[in-house]
Write a protein that holds these residues in place. Structure first.
Motif, short mmCIF file in Angstrom:
data_model
loop_
_atom_site.label_atom_id
_atom_site.label_comp_id
_atom_site.label_asym_id
_atom_site.label_seq_id
_atom_site.Cartn_x
_atom_site.Cartn_y
_atom_site.Cartn_z
N ASP A 1 0.84 -1.20 0.00
CA ASP A 1 0.00 0.00 0.00
C ASP A 1 0.87 1.25 0.00
O ASP A 1 0.61 2.20 -0.72
CB ASP A 1 -0.89 0.02 1.25
N PHE B 1 -3.74 6.50 -8.55
CA PHE B 1 -4.05 5.13 -8.96
C PHE B 1 -4.34 4.27 -7.73
O PHE B 1 -5.29 3.48 -7.72
CB PHE B 1 -2.90 4.52 -9.77
N GLY C 1 -8.70 1.56 -4.29
CA GLY C 1 -9.28 1.40 -2.95
C GLY C 1 -8.27 1.37 -1.82
O GLY C 1 -8.59 0.99 -0.71
N ARG D 1 -16.17 4.58 -5.39
CA ARG D 1 -15.30 3.90 -4.44
C ARG D 1 -15.69 2.43 -4.28
O ARG D 1 -14.85 1.53 -4.29
CB ARG D 1 -15.37 4.63 -3.08
N ALA E 1 -14.71 0.22 -7.21
CA ALA E 1 -13.28 0.25 -7.53
C ALA E 1 -12.79 -1.02 -8.24
O ALA E 1 -11.99 -0.95 -9.17
CB ALA E 1 -12.45 0.47 -6.26
N GLY E 2 -13.32 -2.16 -7.84
CA GLY E 2 -12.86 -3.42 -8.40
C GLY E 2 -13.14 -3.58 -9.88
O GLY E 2 -12.47 -4.35 -10.56
N GLY F 1 -2.04 -2.91 -10.03
CA GLY F 1 -3.40 -3.00 -10.54
C GLY F 1 -4.20 -4.13 -9.90
O GLY F 1 -5.39 -4.24 -10.14
N ARG F 2 -3.53 -4.97 -9.11
CA ARG F 2 -4.23 -6.04 -8.40
C ARG F 2 -4.46 -5.68 -6.94
O ARG F 2 -4.95 -6.51 -6.16
CB ARG F 2 -3.44 -7.35 -8.45
N MET F 3 -4.11 -4.46 -6.56
CA MET F 3 -4.30 -4.03 -5.17
C MET F 3 -5.77 -4.06 -4.81
O MET F 3 -6.62 -3.70 -5.62
CB MET F 3 -3.80 -2.59 -4.98
N ARG F 4 -6.02 -4.49 -3.61
CA ARG F 4 -7.40 -4.39 -3.12
C ARG F 4 -7.50 -3.52 -1.87
O ARG F 4 -8.50 -3.51 -1.20
CB ARG F 4 -7.97 -5.79 -2.82
N GLY F 5 -6.39 -2.84 -1.56
CA GLY F 5 -6.44 -1.88 -0.47
C GLY F 5 -6.47 -2.49 0.91
O GLY F 5 -7.06 -3.53 1.13
N GLY G 1 -6.41 -5.81 -13.52
CA GLY G 1 -7.51 -5.97 -12.58
C GLY G 1 -8.81 -6.44 -13.23
O GLY G 1 -9.84 -6.48 -12.58
#
Lengths: 284, 254
Positions: free
Chosen positions: A152, A162, A167, B71, B74-75, B101-105, B156
């Motif tokens: 993160d 980005f 999220g 928000r 987002a996915g 680009g595969r982040m899910r936070g 993603g």
């Protein structure tokens, strides 16, 4: 140097240097890639207000710096998120106000006789064992936090928008980063003093950035460089009877200029791949 | 319309430092649309994009993406920002940029799994950048970096793709290839592209939105004289299909 190790203060000094190196290498990497050196400087100097508060009200100076620099860090983070254009001015003002507050509170403290210089330039040779434990705990906390949020923090640092679209809670992480900078300031004040904190936070990451393939590598090299700077600096300080904090910084600064010189002598390997771009083919 | 809209913008107002940027925007985008967002500089194109992405909050009105807030959606969103060469010294490999680009936070010790890495490889292969995966992002040319950003958006598996001036730093040949790829993607994905290059765009797009404080939506792949006049507030002449416009001399006097 080896015979110096028989003294507890020398062993403590080396350990303090090591612990501060880990902290500054890890946090300094984020400071450099996020270009928040100025904010970090602001937090470090405004922390002086915390020292003044601690002496005036008679509580532990560490608590004073910790609380005050966390507060200043939070304000600066909020300001820089809210009004980006004028953020540097406001940070500059807070920087000065924090220091002025510290000086005035120390003036007003009856019977004040603490060596001001030791907070400005550090007193690594007088670090008590109890502070080492505190430093170890803070180091542990920061390393755990950074490894938990590593991806993160990397995405926030590389491309904030980005990350936000994906999220990632960028605002919370930004405040977290500021809080960790404040913590590192508190720790390093013992070692090199608040004036010189900025050098340990910025010089090693700046040098490391050029030959690192990832932020993790950059942190690793930065920590190694910091260990080198603090150890060699201490040796100079011990051998030639010089102020320890300033000696450490001079070692770091020498390496900094050498690295710039080397960069000039060996031009970048960039552009080598040049124009041989394969075309995109649709219909794959 | 058969299917429910991908994006719905209702009575949206946005101002920056007290200056109105967008006024009363209403826009409905349907699945598999290929929308070009055009308009003068400072007209609010990028702002509109950022509002749809949830990067900015409207003063009034709503933005719904698949019926949710941006928000929450987002996915299903892919985003290719403008390539303005920021952070070139950043120590990060091409592959790690794509993995973003595969982040899910929201933290986690082990972030990228096997499927993430496979997806990153496929995305990089799709833009023909797999062989550059170990390079530092700053060593690439602007056009190459743009493709990596494309891969980062694709990895993603988005249902909507937002692109902001995607070919600003790409040569003519690269642009054609880039839009061919977009057209292919458009078979499954809704594409929204902010761009100046109407010339290139005109053969791919399905609809146009002119943004100049207000938004004029045109549900056909052509740019009409009326739209341009409304959007640019100047008398214009359409020379040929796809050619943006020529400002008539009588208006050029200052």
């Amino acid at each position: 140097m080896l015979e110096a190790l028989q003294f507890e203060f020398m062993r403590n000094a080396l350990l303090a240097g090591l612990l501060a190196s880990i902290m500054c290498g890890v946090i300094g990497t984020f400071v450099v890639v996020n270009r928040i050196v100025f904010i970090s400087g602001g937090i470090a100097h405004a922390a002086y207000g915390g020292i003044g508060l601690a002496f005036f009200f008679g509580f532990s100076y560490l608590m004073g710096i910790l609380g005050f620099s966390l507060l200043v860090a939070a304000i600066m983070a909020a300001v820089s998120l809210k009004t980006r254009q004028r953020a540097d001015t406001i940070i500059g003002v807070l920087w000065a106000v924090g220091m002025a507050l510290g000086v005035i509170l120390l003036d007003l403290t009856p019977g004040y006789n603490v060596d001001l210089m030791s907070y400005l330039f550090g007193s690594i040779l007088t670090v008590p064992t109890s502070d080492l434990w505190l430093m170890l705990i803070i180091d542990g906390l920061v390393v755990l936090t950074v490894s938990y949020f590593y991806h993160d923090l990397v995405s926030l640092s590389y491309d904030e928008e980005f990350a936000q679209v994906r999220g990632v809670p960028t605002k919370i992480l930004y405040f977290l980063l500021m809080a960790m900078i404040a913590l590192s300031v508190v720790m390093v004040i013992q070692v090199v003093g608040l004036i010189l904190v900025i050098a340990l936070l910025t010089i090693p990451p700046y040098i490391s950035e050029k030959f690192s393939g990832s932020l993790l590598e950059m942190m690793f090299y930065s920590v190694m460089l910091n260990v080198f700077f603090t150890t060699v600096g201490l040796w100079f300080s011990y051998t030639f009877n010089l102020t320890s904090g300033a000696s450490i910084i001079m070692v770091a600064a020498t390496c900094f200029f050498i690295s710039i010189l080397l960069e000039r002598l060996w031009p970048k390997r960039r552009r080598r791949l040049g124009n041989s771009i394969p075309p995109i083919r649709a219909g794959k | 319309m058969v299917s429910s809209p991908v994006i719905e913008v209702h009575g949206l107002w946005f101002s920056f430092n007290g200056n109105p940027v967008l006024e009363d925007v209403n826009l409905t985008i349907h699945p598999r649309d290929f929308l070009a967002v055009i308009g003068p500089n400072g007209g609010g194109k990028t702002t509109l994009l950022k509002l749809m992405l949830g990067l900015l909050e409207p003063d009034r009105g709503t933005v719904r993406v698949f019926g949710h807030s941006p928000r929450e959606a987002a996915g299903s969103i892919g985003y290719v920002p403008q390539e303005i060469g920021i952070n070139k010294g950043f120590p990060i490999s091409v592959r790690d940029v794509v993995l973003m680009g595969r982040m899910r936070g929201g933290g986690g010790w082990r972030r990228f799994s096997g499927p993430d890495k496979i997806a990153a490889r496929q995305a990089l292969e799709r833009v023909e950048m797999w062989e550059y995966r170990k390079r530092r992002i700053g060593e690439l040319s602007g056009g190459q970096r743009q493709r990596v950003f494309m891969a980062r958006a694709l990895v993603g598996e988005p249902k909507i793709l937002f692109l902001d001036e995607p070919t600003a730093s790409v040569d003519q040949k690269g642009q054609t290839d880039f839009y061919a790829l977009l057209k292919e993607l458009n078979e499954n994905v809704t594409v929204i592209v902010v761009s100046h290059d109407l010339m290139v765009l005109s053969s791919y797009i399905k609809s146009v939105a002119c943004v100049s404080q207000q938004v004029f939506f045109h549900d056909a792949p052509e740019i009409t004289k009326d739209m341009l006049e409304m959007a640019y507030h100047c008398p214009v002449e359409l020379i040929a299909h796809g050619v943006p416009h020529r400002v008539l001399p009588k208006h050029s006097g200052e």
